[in-house]
Design a protein around this motif. Structure first.
Motif, PDB file in Angstrom:
ATOM      1  N   SER A 224       0.830  -1.210   0.000  1.00  0.00           N
ATOM      2  CA  SER A 224       0.000   0.000   0.000  1.00  0.00           C
ATOM      3  C   SER A 224       0.857   1.249   0.000  1.00  0.00           C
ATOM      4  O   SER A 224       0.515   2.241  -0.629  1.00  0.00           O
TER       5      SER A 224
ATOM      6  N   LEU B 237       1.894   1.797  -3.522  1.00  0.00           N
ATOM      7  CA  LEU B 237       0.794   2.299  -4.344  1.00  0.00           C
ATOM      8  C   LEU B 237       0.395   3.723  -3.987  1.00  0.00           C
ATOM      9  O   LEU B 237      -0.005   4.496  -4.840  1.00  0.00           O
TER      10      LEU B 237
ATOM     11  N   SER C 254      -8.344   0.355  -5.167  1.00  0.00           N
ATOM     12  CA  SER C 254      -7.497  -0.788  -4.845  1.00  0.00           C
ATOM     13  C   SER C 254      -8.284  -1.787  -4.008  1.00  0.00           C
ATOM     14  O   SER C 254      -9.091  -1.405  -3.159  1.00  0.00           O
TER      15      SER C 254
ATOM     16  N   ILE D 293      -2.558  -7.050  -3.937  1.00  0.00           N
ATOM     17  CA  ILE D 293      -3.406  -5.891  -4.197  1.00  0.00           C
ATOM     18  C   ILE D 293      -3.573  -5.731  -5.704  1.00  0.00           C
ATOM     19  O   ILE D 293      -2.620  -5.914  -6.469  1.00  0.00           O
TER      20      ILE D 293
ATOM     21  N   LYS E  90      -6.214  -3.431  -8.840  1.00  0.00           N
ATOM     22  CA  LYS E  90      -7.093  -2.278  -9.039  1.00  0.00           C
ATOM     23  C   LYS E  90      -8.288  -2.650  -9.902  1.00  0.00           C
ATOM     24  O   LYS E  90      -8.182  -3.431 -10.843  1.00  0.00           O
TER      25      LYS E  90
END
Length: 146
Positions: A14, A17, A90, A101, A103
């Motif tokens: 995360s 991202l 996400s 993860i 999208k």
């Protein structure tokens, strides 16, 4: 993998991202993130992409991207638009003991509620393409803007 180790990996992803910084789970001044709405026993399939998805962006077969089932995609589409407010959101996906993860980049008209159509690259992270379909769970990952 232990839950604490898995959480550490997800925090690292995360951060990659969303930018640098250490997300926390509490504190008014802290940059926070949270997992919201978990979907268990969801059906995951894959499709060849290398095209523009319903969200209006290019998707390649190697992207970690998903097509969201039509009912959830359309329920989150503002009036007068064809692009869902969930585009670019996400999500955390878990299947076959692995977690990553991805999208939301497309709509899947043939997927059941909470089902996802994954890119081949993402599907092969979890299982060989010869499996055609697998089940797992996924969550929306809510992160603040930087």
């Amino acid at each position: 993998m232990h839950r604490r180790a898995a959480l550490a990996i997800l925090i690292s992803i995360s951060e990659a991202l969303c930018g640098a910084g250490t997300p926390t789970t509490s504190g008014p001044a802290a940059r926070e993130f949270s997992l919201i709405k978990r979907f268990d026993q969801a059906r995951f399939t894959f499709h060849n992409t290398d095209s523009v998805g319903a969200c209006g962006e290019d998707i390649t077969n190697t992207d970690f991207a998903v097509a969201l089932d039509a009912s959830q995609y359309q329920a989150s589409t503002p009036a007068g638009s064809s692009i869902s407010s969930l585009c670019g959101q996400s999500i955390i996906i878990t299947a076959n003991g692995k977690t990553t993860i991805a999208k939301i980049m497309d709509e899947c008209p043939g997927c059941p509620f909470a089902g996802l159509d994954l890119t081949p690259g993402l599907f092969s992270f979890f299982a060989p393409l010869s499996d055609d379909a697998i089940t797992g769970s996924w969550n929306f990952l809510s992160m603040p803007a930087n």
